[in-house]
Design an enzyme around this catalytic site. Structure first.
Site, PDB file in Angstrom:
ATOM      1  N   LYS A  69     102.584  64.132  83.769  1.00 47.41           N
ATOM      2  CA  LYS A  69     102.037  63.347  82.495  1.00 47.41           C
ATOM      3  C   LYS A  69     101.377  64.201  81.670  1.00 47.41           C
ATOM      4  CE  LYS A  69      99.119  61.512  80.461  1.00 47.41           C
ATOM      5  NZ  LYS A  69      98.679  61.991  79.165  1.00 47.41           N
ATOM      6  N   GLU A 122      91.383  71.925  87.466  1.00 46.13           N
ATOM      7  CA  GLU A 122      90.914  72.949  86.652  1.00 46.13           C
ATOM      8  C   GLU A 122      90.336  72.516  85.486  1.00 46.13           C
ATOM      9  OE1 GLU A 122      94.605  75.690  88.298  1.00 46.13           O
ATOM     10  OE2 GLU A 122      94.125  75.657  86.184  1.00 46.13           O
ATOM     11  N   CYS A 148      90.646  77.788  78.219  1.00 46.61           N
ATOM     12  CA  CYS A 148      89.615  77.437  79.060  1.00 46.61           C
ATOM     13  C   CYS A 148      88.718  78.656  79.418  1.00 46.61           C
ATOM     14  CB  CYS A 148      90.265  76.679  80.131  1.00 46.61           C
ATOM     15  SG  CYS A 148      91.385  77.704  81.017  1.00 46.61           S
ATOM     16  N   GLU A 166      81.011  72.824  75.704  1.00 45.76           N
ATOM     17  CA  GLU A 166      82.235  73.495  75.581  1.00 45.76           C
ATOM     18  C   GLU A 166      82.668  72.993  74.238  1.00 45.76           C
ATOM     19  OE1 GLU A 166      85.823  72.078  77.684  1.00 45.76           O
ATOM     20  OE2 GLU A 166      86.376  74.470  77.913  1.00 45.76           O
TER      21      GLU A 166
HETATM   22  P1  NAD Z   1      91.686  65.937  78.688  1.00 47.98           P
HETATM   23  O1  NAD Z   1      90.620  65.859  79.961  1.00 47.98           O
HETATM   24  O2  NAD Z   1      91.093  64.849  77.590  1.00 47.98           O
HETATM   25  O3  NAD Z   1      93.076  65.394  78.644  1.00 47.98           O
HETATM   26  C1  NAD Z   1      93.939  66.042  79.946  1.00 47.98           C
HETATM   27  C2  NAD Z   1      94.942  65.326  80.621  1.00 47.98           C
HETATM   28  O4  NAD Z   1      94.303  64.298  81.020  1.00 47.98           O
HETATM   29  C3  NAD Z   1      95.592  64.333  79.261  1.00 47.98           C
HETATM   30  O5  NAD Z   1      97.243  64.619  79.752  1.00 47.98           O
HETATM   31  C4  NAD Z   1      95.224  63.251  79.138  1.00 47.98           C
HETATM   32  O6  NAD Z   1      96.053  62.336  78.769  1.00 47.98           O
HETATM   33  C5  NAD Z   1      94.782  62.782  80.738  1.00 47.98           C
HETATM   34  N1  NAD Z   1      93.803  61.950  81.161  1.00 47.98           N
HETATM   35  C6  NAD Z   1      92.836  61.552  80.075  1.00 47.98           C
HETATM   36  N2  NAD Z   1      92.176  60.588  81.002  1.00 47.98           N
HETATM   37  C7  NAD Z   1      92.569  60.491  82.133  1.00 47.98           C
HETATM   38  C8  NAD Z   1      92.448  59.538  82.991  1.00 47.98           C
HETATM   39  N3  NAD Z   1      91.184  58.840  82.956  1.00 47.98           N
HETATM   40  N4  NAD Z   1      93.398  59.645  84.188  1.00 47.98           N
HETATM   41  C9  NAD Z   1      94.225  60.324  84.163  1.00 47.98           C
HETATM   42  N5  NAD Z   1      94.553  61.237  83.244  1.00 47.98           N
HETATM   43  C10 NAD Z   1      93.821  61.327  82.311  1.00 47.98           C
HETATM   44  O7  NAD Z   1      91.573  67.345  78.322  1.00 47.98           O
HETATM   45  P2  NAD Z   1      92.142  68.024  77.073  1.00 47.98           P
HETATM   46  O8  NAD Z   1      91.110  67.736  75.667  1.00 47.98           O
HETATM   47  O9  NAD Z   1      93.687  67.517  76.651  1.00 47.98           O
HETATM   48  O10 NAD Z   1      92.085  69.578  77.269  1.00 47.98           O
HETATM   49  C11 NAD Z   1      91.008  70.463  77.030  1.00 47.98           C
HETATM   50  C12 NAD Z   1      90.302  70.695  78.283  1.00 47.98           C
HETATM   51  O11 NAD Z   1      91.339  71.249  79.283  1.00 47.98           O
HETATM   52  C13 NAD Z   1      89.128  71.531  78.099  1.00 47.98           C
HETATM   53  O12 NAD Z   1      87.928  70.950  78.643  1.00 47.98           O
HETATM   54  C14 NAD Z   1      89.630  72.780  78.920  1.00 47.98           C
HETATM   55  O13 NAD Z   1      88.545  73.693  79.272  1.00 47.98           O
HETATM   56  C15 NAD Z   1      90.425  72.253  79.951  1.00 47.98           C
HETATM   57  N6  NAD Z   1      91.449  73.408  80.327  1.00 47.98           N
HETATM   58  C16 NAD Z   1      90.995  73.841  81.780  1.00 47.98           C
HETATM   59  C17 NAD Z   1      91.862  74.848  82.444  1.00 47.98           C
HETATM   60  C18 NAD Z   1      91.242  75.394  83.455  1.00 47.98           C
HETATM   61  O14 NAD Z   1      92.350  76.143  84.118  1.00 47.98           O
HETATM   62  N7  NAD Z   1      90.223  75.229  83.944  1.00 47.98           N
HETATM   63  C19 NAD Z   1      92.816  75.223  81.542  1.00 47.98           C
HETATM   64  C20 NAD Z   1      93.260  74.623  80.365  1.00 47.98           C
HETATM   65  C21 NAD Z   1      92.357  73.435  79.862  1.00 47.98           C
END
Ligand code: NAD
Length: 505
Positions: A191, A266, A300, A399
Site C-alpha cells: 500500500k 521506521e 527521515c 519533525e
Molecule cells: P504517514 O505516516 O502519514 O503515511 C505513511 C503511510 O502510512 C502512507 O502509505 C499512508 O497512507 C499510511 N497510513 C496512514 N494512516 C494509516 C493507518 N491508520 N493505517 C495504516 N496505514 C496508514 O507518513 P508520510 O507523511 O507519508 O511520510 C513521512 C514520514 O515518514 C516522516 O515522519 C518520516 O520521518 C517518515 N519516514 C521514516 C523513515 C525511516 O526509515 N525511519 C524513512 C522515510 C520516512
C-alpha cells in the site's frame, strides 16, 4: 532546446500512460480498478495540476489482494533460494533498464530533483541484488548440541506480509522493504502513499514482466484510514513493514493488535549533527548542508538539528548559511536544481508554519525563511537556517520534514549530549570531532539507532537500519531484514535412548 525543455518532453511521454489509464491496482497479476470504481486524483507538486486518477482501494480490495498473497504463498515460499535469487536479479536488471522512466516519473510525482532521483532506480536495483544474493542462505540456522540432543534451528518465511510506504523517495523505500520480503519467501500486499503512487505501479509491473509469478506481489492504492487500516487488520497478513510517521506507527500497532501482527516500524526523526570545535569545519558544513537540504529535507535521516560548540558556532553557522543561500531551488527536472517543490500544498503549509513558529519563538532566520516563486508555481520553499534557537523550541523538537535547519550552541560535551538526547526521537546522529576517544564516548551515549562519525549518511547495506525511542521498532538491512520476515524454528533430535520420565507406571 534547453535540457529542462528536453527533460519535460521526455517526462510527458513517460506520464502519458498514467494520464490516459490512471494508476490501477495490481491483484493476482491483473491490473484492476477499485472494486467500487472509486478513484482519487494525484497532483504534481510542480504545478499542482492532476497527473493521474488513482484507484481508491478499500477493505474489499485489500481482502482480494491478501487472498491472492495467501494463495501464492506456499509455492513462493517453497521455491528454492537459488531460483528466488535469479528472479530478484532479473527484477534488478529490469529496474536498471527503465532507470530514466523511473527517475522522471518520480521527479514529477514527488518534486524531488533529478540530481538525486537519477540514482533512485540504481539504488532500488542494488537493494534487489543485495537481498537476491542472500536468498539462498536465508533459511540457514545453527546446530546447538547438548548431551543426548542436537537442536537444529532454521528460518521459514512468516507468510503474506503488508508493506506500507510513505511519500518521500517512494521508489527507493519500496524496494528497500519489498526486496528482503521476497528474498525471504514472503508474498506481498503493498500500500503506497496516496501522495506519490506512480512509481509503485511501475515497480510491480517491472517485477511481473521480469518473471515474478502473478499474485506474489500485489498492489493496492488508497488512503491510510481505509486501505492502510484494512491491510493492518487483515487476518491473512502476518506482518506489517511500515515506514512513515510516528503517530501512524502507534495507530498501526493498535489496529494490528487483534490479529497479533508482527510490526517493523521506521518512523520519524529529529536528528542532531553535533559539531565540536576540533572538527574539520569545512567538511562538517558540507555534510550538514547535504543532510538537511538534499531530497528537499523530506528525509527521515535529515540532520535537522545543528548543535555547534560555542567557540566556533558563529563561524560555522555563517559557513552553513552561505552554502544554503547558494543552493539552487527550481524545477525538479532541471539538472542544476538541488531543491524541488515540496510534496503537496498541505505539507508546504506545514513547513511554512514551522518557519513562522520559529520566528515567533524568538529564533533568527539567517538563510531562506519563506516560499520561493518557482517554475510552475508549485510548493517551493527556500533552504532555511535558524540560529539563536533553544532546544525547547518546537522547531528543535518536532519533525518539520522540509529544508529547515535549527542551530543551537553548546558549551561542552556534557551539554552537547544532553541537548542531542533531549528529543522524543532517536533515528540518526552525526558526530564531527577529531578526538577519537570522545567519538567513542559520545556515540556510546547518544540515543540513536544509527550514528555516523565524521560523515554524512552513507549507507552500507549489510548494516542495521532503524531507530530508537519514537523513531522506530526493529531493524532492516543484512540479516536483520530476514529476522523480521521469517520465523525461527527449533527442532530438537534425541541422539541416544535417554531415560524418559515414566508417569503412571
Ligand atoms: P504517514 O505516516 O502519514 O503515511 C505513511 C503511510 O502510512 C502512507 O502509505 C499512508 O497512507 C499510511 N497510513 C496512514 N494512516 C494509516 C493507518 N491508520 N493505517 C495504516 N496505514 C496508514 O507518513 P508520510 O507523511 O507519508 O511520510 C513521512 C514520514 O515518514 C516522516 O515522519 C518520516 O520521518 C517518515 N519516514 C521514516 C523513515 C525511516 O526509515 N525511519 C524513512 C522515510 C520516512
Amino acid at each position: 532546446m534547453s535540457t529542462l525543455e528536453q527533460n519535460l518532453g521526455k517526462a510527458e511521454q513517460y506520464l502519458a500512460r498514467f494520464r490516459e489509464l490512471g494508476v490501477l491496482n495490481q491483484i493476482a497479476g491483473e491490473a484492476v480498478p477499485a472494486l467500487d470504481g472509486a478513484t482519487f486524483e494525484s497532483i504534481s507538486p510542480v504545478d499542482l495540476k492532476p497527473l493521474a486518477k488513482v484507484a481508491h482501494g478499500k477493505a474489499g480490495d485489500i481482502d482480494r489482494a491478501a487472498q491472492a498473497a495467501k494463495s501464492t504463498f506456499p509455492a513462493w515460499a517453497a521455491l528454492p533460494g537459488e531460483k528466488r535469487k535469479a528472479l530478484l536479479h532479473a527484477i534488478a536488471d529490469a529496474i536498471e533498464a527503465r532507470a530514466e522512466e523511473i527517475a522522471f516519473v518520480e521527479c514529477m510525482d514527488t518534486g524531488q530533483s533529478l540530481r538525486f532521483m537519477a540514482k533512485a532506480a540504481l539504488r532500488g536495483a542494488e537493494n534487489f541484488r543485495f537481498f537476491a544474493d542472500r536468498a539462498p542462505q536465508a533459511r540457514d540456522g545453527l546446530a546447538l548440541r547438548t548431551e543426548g540432543q542436537v537442536n537444529l534451528t532454521t528460518r521459514v518465511p512468516i507468510g503474506p506480509v503488508g508493506i506500507i510506504t510513505p511519500w518521500n523517495t517512494p521508489f527507493m523505500l519500496s524496494t528497500w522493504k519489498i526486496a528482503p520480503a521476497l528474498a525471504a519467501g514472503c508474498t506481498i500486499v503493498h500500500k503506497p502513499a496516496e501522495l506519490s503512487p506512480l512509481s509503485a505501479r511501475l515497480l510491480v509491473e517491472i517485477a511481473e514482466e521480469a518473471g515474478l509469478p502473478k499474485g506474489v506481489w500485489n498492489l493496492v492504492n488508497g488512503f491510510g484510514e481505509d486501505a492502510g487500516k484494512a491491510l493492518t487488520e487483515h487476518p491473512a497478513i502476518k506482518a506489517i513493514g511500515f515506514v512513515g510517521e510516528s503517530r501512524t506507527g502507534s495507530l498501526i500497532m493498535k489496529q494490528g493488535a487483534e490479529t497479533l501482527k508482527r510490526v517493523h516500524f521506521e518512523l520519524g526523526g529529529k536528528n542532531p549533527v553535533i559539531v565540536f570545535a576540533d572538527a574539520d569545519l569545512e567538511r562538517a558544513a558540507d555534510a550538514a548542508v547535504f543532510m538537511i537540504y538534499s531530497l528537499n529535507g523530506e528525509r527521515c535521516t535529515s540532520s535537522s538539528r545543528l548543535l555547534v560548540e560555542e567557540s566556533v558556532h558563529d563561524r560555522f553557522t555563517a559557513l552553513v548559511a552561505e552554502k544554503a543561500k547558494r543552493i539552487r531551488v527550481g524545477h525538479p527536472l532541471d539538472p542544476e536544481t538541488v531543491i524541488g517543490p515540496l510534496i503537496h500544498p498541505v505539507h508546504e503549509e506545514k513547513v511554512l508554519e514551522y518557519i513562522a513558529i520559529g520566528r515567533s519563538e524568538g529564533a533568527s532566520v539567517v538563510a531562506g525563511g519563506g516560499k520561493v516563486t518557482g517554475p510552475g508555481g508549485g510548493c517551493y520553499v527556500a533552504p532555511t537556517l535558524f540560529t539563536g534557537a533553544a532546544n525547547s523550541m518546537r522547531i528543535a523538537q518536532e519533525e518539520i520534514f522540509g529544508p529547515v535547519l535549527t542551530a543551537i550552541p553548546f558549551k561542552d560535551e556534557t551539554e552537547a549530549l544532553t541537548l542531542a538526547n533531549d528529543v522524543q526521537y532517536g533515528l540518526a546522529g552525526y558526530l564531527w570531532t577529531a578526538d577519537v576517544t570522545r567519538a567513542f564516548r559520545f556515540s556510546d551515549r547518544l540515543e540513536a539507532g544509527m550514528i555516523w562519525v565524521n560523515s554524512e549518511n552513507v549507507r552500507h547495506l549489510p548494516t542495521p537500519f532503524g531507530g530508537v525511542k519514537s523513531s522506530g521498532i526493529g531493524r532492516d538491512g543484512g540479516d536483520w531484514s530476514f529476522d523480521f520476515y521469517m520465523e525461527t524454528k527449533n527442532v530438537a533430535f534425541a541422539t541416544a535412548a535417554h531415560a524418559i520420565p515414566k508417569l503412571g507406571g
